[in-house]
Design an enzyme around this catalytic site. Sequence first.
Site, short mmCIF file in Angstrom:
data_model
loop_
_atom_site.label_atom_id
_atom_site.label_comp_id
_atom_site.label_asym_id
_atom_site.label_seq_id
_atom_site.Cartn_x
_atom_site.Cartn_y
_atom_site.Cartn_z
N GLU A 189 -42.33 90.72 69.64
CA GLU A 189 -41.36 90.39 70.70
C GLU A 189 -39.95 90.77 70.28
OE1 GLU A 189 -39.47 86.66 73.20
OE2 GLU A 189 -41.40 86.38 72.17
N GLU A 194 -48.44 87.24 66.43
CA GLU A 194 -47.26 87.49 67.26
C GLU A 194 -46.02 87.13 66.46
OE1 GLU A 194 -44.15 85.93 70.23
OE2 GLU A 194 -45.18 84.95 68.55
N HIS A 212 -37.50 83.32 65.28
CA HIS A 212 -37.56 83.06 66.72
C HIS A 212 -36.20 82.73 67.33
CE1 HIS A 212 -38.00 80.45 70.29
NE2 HIS A 212 -38.96 81.31 70.61
N ASP A 255 -41.29 87.47 66.35
CA ASP A 255 -40.02 87.64 67.06
C ASP A 255 -39.06 88.40 66.16
OD1 ASP A 255 -40.50 85.60 69.39
OD2 ASP A 255 -40.97 84.49 67.57
N HIS A 264 -49.71 82.64 67.38
CA HIS A 264 -48.32 82.59 67.80
C HIS A 264 -47.38 82.35 66.62
CE1 HIS A 264 -44.99 80.30 70.09
NE2 HIS A 264 -44.90 81.58 70.46
#
Length: 290
Positions: free
Chosen positions: A149, A66, A81, A68, A39
Amino acid sequence: MHARVAAATTTALIGATVAILPTPHAGAAAGDGPVIVSHRGASAYAPENTLASIDKAAAMGFSWVENDVQRTRDGELVVIHDDTLARTTDVEQVYPNRAPWKVKDFTAEEISRLDAGSWFGSRYKGTRVPTLKQYMNRVSRNHQKLVLEIKNPELYPGIERQTLRLLGNEGWLKPGRLKRRLIVQSFSIGSLRTVHRLRPGIKTGYLGTPSIAALPAYAEFADQINASYTSISAGYVSALHSFDGPHGKPLEILTWTVNSGDTARRVTRYGVDGIITNTPDVVRRAVTAY
């Protein structure tokens, strides 16, 4: 409704509290455990969403990471993020008069001056907020795979098309990577619909926990339902696996953010396809032991 869907839905609605044996994961071969996704990189051990964090994940032996994605004032895609720079950089010291320090109010060049590592530890002093292009180059170099994301798309009109264009330019929309190394996720239904419409071949994940009754609608544009571990049960996972997504395969579920061995074992028993975690080593030990 197919018989398997009806049966699973009945089980989930009536007997969600009954123990259900895990079934083979939709995204893995029978007998394999869930995929482990680092993450924001290995963010328990290096500053989140930085090149250092994905390098740390690679050094620990984890291929899935992962991140953002947001956009600067001058249209550069960057990996961060929050919609503000305040938590993970020294922006308040460098630009003290520009509160509330929103990403969209700074140029890429201004953001490149910020220290995005010292907040995490002195050894990471001087770490920068990477552009998405820099990040993708590092993921490629590390032979890693990515859950990307699209963050706060309502703040950045057209970010879906722009992100896909950059991914294409960097070679990430070629068939091999498209099928095995890339997932695009978002909390925004509209954003995922746009991604699916523009590039139907991309695997997509909706962040949230729709009701079982709503899953057929989500299955039109999402291959995954990626939900908080606090919001799912064995019955929910079983029902979800009974619906086919837009590519004709059963819906999958990645659950977040799992950082303890006990929770990792519990969601593995539920039958999840993947676990998103800040502590991938902890999850790996727990799942391997299980």
